[in-house]
Design a protein around this motif. Structure first.
Motif, PDB file in Angstrom:
ATOM      1  N   TRP A   1       0.843  -1.203   0.000  1.00 53.66           N
ATOM      2  CA  TRP A   1       0.000   0.000   0.000  1.00 53.66           C
ATOM      3  C   TRP A   1       0.873   1.247   0.000  1.00 53.66           C
ATOM      4  O   TRP A   1       1.861   1.332   0.734  1.00 53.66           O
ATOM      5  CB  TRP A   1      -0.905   0.054   1.233  1.00 53.66           C
ATOM      6  N   LEU A   2       0.498   2.227  -0.833  1.00 57.55           N
ATOM      7  CA  LEU A   2       1.138   3.543  -0.854  1.00 57.55           C
ATOM      8  C   LEU A   2       0.063   4.613  -0.977  1.00 57.55           C
ATOM      9  O   LEU A   2      -0.993   4.378  -1.572  1.00 57.55           O
ATOM     10  CB  LEU A   2       2.097   3.668  -2.044  1.00 57.55           C
ATOM     11  N   SER A   3       0.331   5.791  -0.442  1.00 58.30           N
ATOM     12  CA  SER A   3      -0.580   6.917  -0.625  1.00 58.30           C
ATOM     13  C   SER A   3      -0.588   7.309  -2.101  1.00 58.30           C
ATOM     14  O   SER A   3       0.369   7.012  -2.828  1.00 58.30           O
ATOM     15  CB  SER A   3      -0.130   8.105   0.225  1.00 58.30           C
ATOM     16  N   PRO A   4      -1.650   7.966  -2.582  1.00 58.55           N
ATOM     17  CA  PRO A   4      -1.703   8.342  -4.011  1.00 58.55           C
ATOM     18  C   PRO A   4      -0.487   9.134  -4.477  1.00 58.55           C
ATOM     19  O   PRO A   4       0.000   8.920  -5.589  1.00 58.55           O
ATOM     20  CB  PRO A   4      -2.990   9.177  -4.092  1.00 58.55           C
ATOM     21  N   ASP A   5       0.025  10.030  -3.655  1.00 57.76           N
ATOM     22  CA  ASP A   5       1.194  10.822  -4.033  1.00 57.76           C
ATOM     23  C   ASP A   5       2.421   9.958  -4.303  1.00 57.76           C
ATOM     24  O   ASP A   5       3.136  10.159  -5.287  1.00 57.76           O
ATOM     25  CB  ASP A   5       1.533  11.829  -2.925  1.00 57.76           C
ATOM     26  N   LEU A   6       2.658   8.994  -3.419  1.00 53.90           N
ATOM     27  CA  LEU A   6       3.826   8.116  -3.589  1.00 53.90           C
ATOM     28  C   LEU A   6       3.601   7.124  -4.723  1.00 53.90           C
ATOM     29  O   LEU A   6       4.527   6.784  -5.451  1.00 53.90           O
ATOM     30  CB  LEU A   6       4.116   7.377  -2.285  1.00 53.90           C
ATOM     31  N   ALA A   7       2.345   6.683  -4.883  1.00 57.71           N
ATOM     32  CA  ALA A   7       2.035   5.716  -5.935  1.00 57.71           C
ATOM     33  C   ALA A   7       2.242   6.312  -7.322  1.00 57.71           C
ATOM     34  O   ALA A   7       2.543   5.585  -8.275  1.00 57.71           O
ATOM     35  CB  ALA A   7       0.600   5.223  -5.785  1.00 57.71           C
ATOM     36  N   LYS A   8       2.104   7.628  -7.442  1.00 55.02           N
ATOM     37  CA  LYS A   8       2.250   8.294  -8.738  1.00 55.02           C
ATOM     38  C   LYS A   8       3.586   7.970  -9.400  1.00 55.02           C
ATOM     39  O   LYS A   8       3.653   7.744 -10.611  1.00 55.02           O
ATOM     40  CB  LYS A   8       2.158   9.817  -8.554  1.00 55.02           C
ATOM     41  N   ASN A   9       4.628   7.973  -8.607  1.00 56.77           N
ATOM     42  CA  ASN A   9       5.972   7.837  -9.165  1.00 56.77           C
ATOM     43  C   ASN A   9       6.604   6.479  -8.882  1.00 56.77           C
ATOM     44  O   ASN A   9       7.810   6.311  -9.005  1.00 56.77           O
ATOM     45  CB  ASN A   9       6.861   8.965  -8.630  1.00 56.77           C
ATOM     46  N   GLU A  10       5.783   5.520  -8.484  1.00 55.78           N
ATOM     47  CA  GLU A  10       6.274   4.167  -8.217  1.00 55.78           C
ATOM     48  C   GLU A  10       6.285   3.348  -9.512  1.00 55.78           C
ATOM     49  O   GLU A  10       5.404   3.489 -10.365  1.00 55.78           O
ATOM     50  CB  GLU A  10       5.365   3.491  -7.192  1.00 55.78           C
ATOM     51  N   ASP A  11       7.283   2.504  -9.665  1.00 58.21           N
ATOM     52  CA  ASP A  11       7.302   1.572 -10.793  1.00 58.21           C
ATOM     53  C   ASP A  11       6.676   0.261 -10.343  1.00 58.21           C
ATOM     54  O   ASP A  11       6.898  -0.197  -9.221  1.00 58.21           O
ATOM     55  CB  ASP A  11       8.747   1.313 -11.254  1.00 58.21           C
TER      56      ASP A  11
ATOM     57  N   ILE B   1      -1.492  -1.493 -10.551  1.00 56.35           N
ATOM     58  CA  ILE B   1      -1.920  -0.630  -9.456  1.00 56.35           C
ATOM     59  C   ILE B   1      -3.422  -0.783  -9.265  1.00 56.35           C
ATOM     60  O   ILE B   1      -4.185  -0.804 -10.238  1.00 56.35           O
ATOM     61  CB  ILE B   1      -1.546   0.851  -9.696  1.00 56.35           C
ATOM     62  N   ILE B   2      -3.841  -0.928  -8.011  1.00 60.89           N
ATOM     63  CA  ILE B   2      -5.261  -0.961  -7.647  1.00 60.89           C
ATOM     64  C   ILE B   2      -5.567   0.355  -6.945  1.00 60.89           C
ATOM     65  O   ILE B   2      -4.932   0.693  -5.936  1.00 60.89           O
ATOM     66  CB  ILE B   2      -5.605  -2.146  -6.721  1.00 60.89           C
ATOM     67  N   ILE B   3      -6.524   1.105  -7.473  1.00 63.50           N
ATOM     68  CA  ILE B   3      -6.913   2.384  -6.877  1.00 63.50           C
ATOM     69  C   ILE B   3      -8.275   2.187  -6.239  1.00 63.50           C
ATOM     70  O   ILE B   3      -9.303   2.100  -6.925  1.00 63.50           O
ATOM     71  CB  ILE B   3      -6.953   3.506  -7.930  1.00 63.50           C
ATOM     72  N   ASP B   4      -8.289   2.082  -4.920  1.00 64.61           N
ATOM     73  CA  ASP B   4      -9.542   1.855  -4.190  1.00 64.61           C
ATOM     74  C   ASP B   4     -10.199   3.198  -3.892  1.00 64.61           C
ATOM     75  O   ASP B   4      -9.528   4.186  -3.619  1.00 64.61           O
ATOM     76  CB  ASP B   4      -9.258   1.084  -2.891  1.00 64.61           C
ATOM     77  N   GLU B   5     -11.540   3.215  -3.912  1.00 65.24           N
ATOM     78  CA  GLU B   5     -12.324   4.453  -3.799  1.00 65.24           C
ATOM     79  C   GLU B   5     -11.770   5.497  -4.771  1.00 65.24           C
ATOM     80  O   GLU B   5     -11.455   6.630  -4.409  1.00 65.24           O
ATOM     81  CB  GLU B   5     -12.351   4.956  -2.352  1.00 65.24           C
ATOM     82  N   ALA B   6     -11.680   5.086  -6.020  1.00 64.15           N
ATOM     83  CA  ALA B   6     -11.026   5.896  -7.055  1.00 64.15           C
ATOM     84  C   ALA B   6     -11.704   7.250  -7.260  1.00 64.15           C
ATOM     85  O   ALA B   6     -11.039   8.249  -7.537  1.00 64.15           O
ATOM     86  CB  ALA B   6     -10.989   5.117  -8.371  1.00 64.15           C
TER      87      ALA B   6
ATOM     88  N   LEU C   1     -10.174  13.435 -10.386  1.00 68.13           N
ATOM     89  CA  LEU C   1      -9.962  12.988 -11.758  1.00 68.13           C
ATOM     90  C   LEU C   1      -8.570  13.335 -12.268  1.00 68.13           C
ATOM     91  O   LEU C   1      -7.999  12.604 -13.085  1.00 68.13           O
ATOM     92  CB  LEU C   1     -11.039  13.590 -12.667  1.00 68.13           C
ATOM     93  N   GLU C   2      -7.997  14.431 -11.791  1.00 69.25           N
ATOM     94  CA  GLU C   2      -6.645  14.804 -12.211  1.00 69.25           C
ATOM     95  C   GLU C   2      -5.635  13.753 -11.761  1.00 69.25           C
ATOM     96  O   GLU C   2      -4.746  13.349 -12.519  1.00 69.25           O
ATOM     97  CB  GLU C   2      -6.279  16.173 -11.627  1.00 69.25           C
ATOM     98  N   ASN C   3      -5.773  13.276 -10.526  1.00 68.19           N
ATOM     99  CA  ASN C   3      -4.882  12.220 -10.024  1.00 68.19           C
ATOM    100  C   ASN C   3      -5.099  10.905 -10.777  1.00 68.19           C
ATOM    101  O   ASN C   3      -4.142  10.184 -11.079  1.00 68.19           O
ATOM    102  CB  ASN C   3      -5.114  12.007  -8.529  1.00 68.19           C
ATOM    103  N   LEU C   4      -6.363  10.602 -11.076  1.00 71.34           N
ATOM    104  CA  LEU C   4      -6.643   9.384 -11.841  1.00 71.34           C
ATOM    105  C   LEU C   4      -5.990   9.442 -13.213  1.00 71.34           C
ATOM    106  O   LEU C   4      -5.398   8.458 -13.671  1.00 71.34           O
ATOM    107  CB  LEU C   4      -8.157   9.204 -12.001  1.00 71.34           C
ATOM    108  N   ASP C   5      -6.111  10.584 -13.872  1.00 67.61           N
ATOM    109  CA  ASP C   5      -5.492  10.758 -15.189  1.00 67.61           C
ATOM    110  C   ASP C   5      -3.996  10.450 -15.146  1.00 67.61           C
ATOM    111  O   ASP C   5      -3.462   9.737 -15.995  1.00 67.61           O
ATOM    112  CB  ASP C   5      -5.690  12.204 -15.668  1.00 67.61           C
ATOM    113  N   TYR C   6      -3.331  11.007 -14.144  1.00 71.19           N
ATOM    114  CA  TYR C   6      -1.880  10.822 -14.019  1.00 71.19           C
ATOM    115  C   TYR C   6      -1.548   9.342 -13.821  1.00 71.19           C
ATOM    116  O   TYR C   6      -0.659   8.793 -14.485  1.00 71.19           O
ATOM    117  CB  TYR C   6      -1.355  11.652 -12.850  1.00 71.19           C
ATOM    118  N   LEU C   7      -2.262   8.699 -12.893  1.00 74.39           N
ATOM    119  CA  LEU C   7      -1.964   7.299 -12.580  1.00 74.39           C
ATOM    120  C   LEU C   7      -2.241   6.385 -13.770  1.00 74.39           C
ATOM    121  O   LEU C   7      -1.484   5.439 -14.032  1.00 74.39           O
ATOM    122  CB  LEU C   7      -2.783   6.857 -11.361  1.00 74.39           C
ATOM    123  N   ILE C   8      -3.301   6.660 -14.497  1.00 76.58           N
ATOM    124  CA  ILE C   8      -3.629   5.820 -15.654  1.00 76.58           C
ATOM    125  C   ILE C   8      -2.595   6.011 -16.768  1.00 76.58           C
ATOM    126  O   ILE C   8      -2.251   5.069 -17.485  1.00 76.58           O
ATOM    127  CB  ILE C   8      -5.067   6.108 -16.134  1.00 76.58           C
TER     128      ILE C   8
END
Length: 731
Positions: free
Chosen positions: A300-310, A314-319, A324-331
């Motif tokens: 598990w990582l917070s959304p901020d840390l997950a952004k730059n993880e290799d 990735i599972i985004i719970d309660e997406a 939507l801006e964070n979702l765009d980046y992660l996708i």
């Protein structure tokens, strides 16, 4: 008295809710519990309360003396217990009657069970309601509607004083979730047997879509209580069992850790069922942070840390709740993505999320799995129906068939809450336009007295709405308290400016904060919001208001809206709001000369802060947002000093391909600083955003590209184009 009804509820797997609002609450609650114990003599019991509140522990002791094995939960920590279930839930509402706690804990009651809310008087001396009080004034429209709806709904037992209201429900009307394992399952049978519904079995099988070649997205949506997270936990167990090499590094992210803990719980159950050896890694406070199977891991990582993880998946719970801006980046950043989200309830706005998913289908391979049946109780459960209606969990904006003539008017809170259809429409607009909502917002709309409600109408229906809160005009003692770190709940903007910017005189000015402004999603972009703001400005000028303001989580389109309406950015928080997953921005539109003088000063300080700290404090902020802030703030210094010749030569060498970027980083920084301070030319926004990402924030070419939706080469090309123009202008 209610024994027969409780017996029928057990048969039909539905629930009852008892609301006791009486001075004699203890005796009345125990009478109800005695009836329930005749049907279920050994129930699992959860008791919710504030342990530090006046006499709260004394009341708990009364229940522990009569009942065995009570799990007591501090309301403030109730999020940690998401996913748990009980036969009997008892909620102490003597000290606090807060919608968020009620919704969260009642959700834990399983079919055949009972929830009890008890209070001496839900209208008096309640912590959350008291926080909405100013000058001793607070309303009670939410609470009165809560009681009124309880009288209308079946399955809800209301004991109001000595009066009992109850409309029975019948087990003949419920539909329990059934489980049908596919005839030829691809997932091992032992995992299917852990499912409680066909919906969960379907998620197990159809999630295999993610294992196909290329970029793929799986979306799982449902109302609360359908077992979304549990299904994904079991599916991850299968991936670690069958696809270790392909899915070696799996990341789970969510707005808070606790919303994802059920995934980990069922991942462990699945691994145990498959007889797979694993290692569980926990934090000091017992949170499961990582599961390892051989060389594979789920973390598990917070959304901020997950952004730059290799990683591989990735599972985004309660997406819907991370924006939507964070979702765009992660996708963009990840090749394999599973989105899990509640579409009705209190984790996020469902309609906006579904609209986003439908648009996403055009650009990536996507499978959308929908779950219908609740697993904790039967479909048709009367308590779920009551909570949805009383908390407006499924409120939606009205359909406007004939958008032509539009009018704007003010309505009182009393008028709004007296018209249930209007309340649902107005609240639906607010919910759909804002991705984070909670039942507390409805109570705030009804009970906070120092607010105004402005509605835009079309086709005789609301199409836009604004909530205005009075702020400022503080007494000297209040200003001093804020400067010394004491909170002032009802004065958000003065509080931030006094405490963090040390500008005490701002607190004396009269202000209106536009707490929320929203337009039906289908009609955004038509100037409706701007017309509402113009109406508010006219009212504010008539009432000699010094400033209008707004505070919101930094979002590109929202910021552009306020800037378009001539609001000046004056503040950006230095610490991210973890609950809302973003940095708070404050903008104001000064209406008096004094407010304008202060706004210009604060704005110039904000520009200076961004130029100096983007590489550190705002490294993860969208560069496009930083560009908009820098473009629309004032400068408090003149950067017309002589440009060092060596900087000019170094940039030229970089543009000619003779030097790498890192060798000219300080020269690039000099020209970018000078550009935003002097602003002699208007660069294209994408060029400025590329400069901000690479030069001011110090992102790698790769991560700058992810943030901007470009390739690394495209980002460097834009940086070179921009620097060429800057050295021509500022040489």
């Amino acid at each position: 008295m209610f024994e027969g009804y409780f017996e029928d509820a057990l048969k039909g797997y539905y629930r009852h809710l008892v609301i006791v609002n009486s001075k004699d609450y203890i005796n009345k609650v125990f009478t109800i519990i005695d009836d329930f114990l005749k049907i279920n003599p050994r129930p699992k019991i959860i008791y919710g309360f504030h342990p530090w509140a006046y006499k709260a522990k004394d009341r708990l002791k009364l229940f522990k003396d009569r009942l065995s094995d009570i799990i007591d939960i501090d309301y403030s920590n109730s999020e940690k217990f998401l996913g748990q279930s009980a036969d009997l839930i008892i909620l102490d509402s003597v000290n606090d009657f807060r919608p968020n706690y009620i919704a969260r804990l009642i959700d834990m009651v399983k079919g055949g069970g009972l929830a009890i809310i008890y209070s001496d008087n839900i209208l008096e001396n309640k912590l959350y309601r008291n926080s909405l009080t100013r000058k001793g004034i607070v309303k009670d429209l939410f609470e009165r509607r809560f009681i009124l709806e309880a009288k209308k709904h079946r399955g809800i037992i209301l004991i109001n004083g000595d009066e009992i209201s109850f409309i029975p429900y019948s087990s003949a009307e419920t539909h329990r979730a059934f489980k049908k394992i596919p005839k030829y399952p691809r997932i091992p049978l032992v995992l299917h047997e852990l499912c409680l519904s066909s919906d969960q079995n379907k998620v197990l099988e159809e999630s295999l879509f993610i294992t196909g070649e290329g970029k793929r997205v799986v979306v799982i949506t449902a109302a609360r209580g359908r077992g979304k997270s549990a299904s994904i936990g079991l599916f991850l167990a299968y991936l670690l069992y069958k696809y270790q090499e392909k899915f070696n590094n799996i990341i789970i992210t969510s707005p808070t850790y606790y919303s994802s803990q059920e995934i980990f719980n069922f991942l462990i159950k699945g691994l145990e069922a498959l007889k797979v050896k694993f290692k569980k890694i926990t934090s000091r406070d017992g949170k499961i942070m990582k599961i390892k199977v051989g060389e594979s891991r789920v973390k598990w990582l917070s959304p901020d840390l997950a952004k730059n993880e290799d990683g591989d998946l990735i599972i985004i719970d309660e997406a819907a709740a991370i924006g939507l801006e964070n979702l765009d980046y992660l996708i963009r950043a990840w090749n394999k993505v599973i989105l899990v989200s509640t579409i009705h309830g209190y984790e996020g706005s469902g309609k906006a999320f579904l609209k986003y998913i439908n648009k996403l289908k055009n650009s990536v391979l996507l499978k959308h799995i929908k779950m219908e049946y609740p697993i904790r109780y039967a479909k048709g459960d009367p308590v779920e129906k009551y909570l949805y209606d009383v908390l407006l969990l499924d409120a939606e904006a009205p359909e406007i068939n004939d958008f032509s003539e539009m009018s704007i008017s003010e309505v009182t809170q009393e008028e709004l809450f007296a018209n249930d259809a209007l309340l649902k429409n107005v609240y639906g607009i607010l919910v759909e336009a804002h991705y984070r909502n909670s039942p507390d917002d409805l109570m705030l709309l009804g009970d906070m007295a120092f607010q105004r409600i402005i509605i835009a109408w079309s086709d005789n229906k609301p199409i836009g709405v604004a909530q205005i809160v009075y702020e400022g005009e503080l007494e000297e003692s209040q200003i001093l308290d804020i400067s010394n770190g004491i909170k002032n709940e009802g004065n958000l903007i003065p509080h931030r400016i006094i405490k963090y910017m040390r500008l005490l005189e701002f607190g004396r000015l009269k202000g209106w904060r536009i707490m929320r402004i929203a337009v039906s999603p289908e009609h955004q972009g038509k100037g409706i919001g701007s017309k509402i703001i113009n109406e508010i400005i006219n009212k504010a000028k008539d009432e000699k208001v010094d400033w209008l303001g707004a505070s919101f989580i930094a979002d590109y389109s929202v910021l552009k809206f306020w800037i378009k309406n001539q609001f000046i950015p004056i503040y950006l928080s230095s610490i991210k709001n973890e609950g809302l997953n973003g940095y708070s921005v404050i903008v104001i539109r000064p209406l008096s000369e004094k407010a304008k003088e202060i706004a210009i000063n604060l704005s110039s300080l904000l520009k200076d802060k961004l130029l100096r700290t983007s590489h550190q404090v705002y490294f993860n902020l969208n560069p496009l947002i930083i560009v908009q802030l820098l473009r629309n703030t004032y400068s408090n210094q003149i950067a017309d000093y002589q440009t060092p010749q060596i900087y000019l030569e170094k940039i030229k060498a970089y543009l000619d391909g003779k030097l790498p970027y890192n060798s000219v980083a300080e020269a690039s920084h000099y020209f970018v600083m000078k550009h935003f301070l002097v602003h002699k030319i208007d660069l294209e926004e994408d060029l400025e955003a590329s400069l901000v990402a690479r030069v001011l924030q110090g992102k790698s070419w790769y991560h700058a590209g992810l943030m901007l939706g470009l390739s690394s080469k495209e980002v460097e090309k834009k940086v070179k184009q921009a620097l060429a123009k800057l050295i021509q202008t500022y040489n």
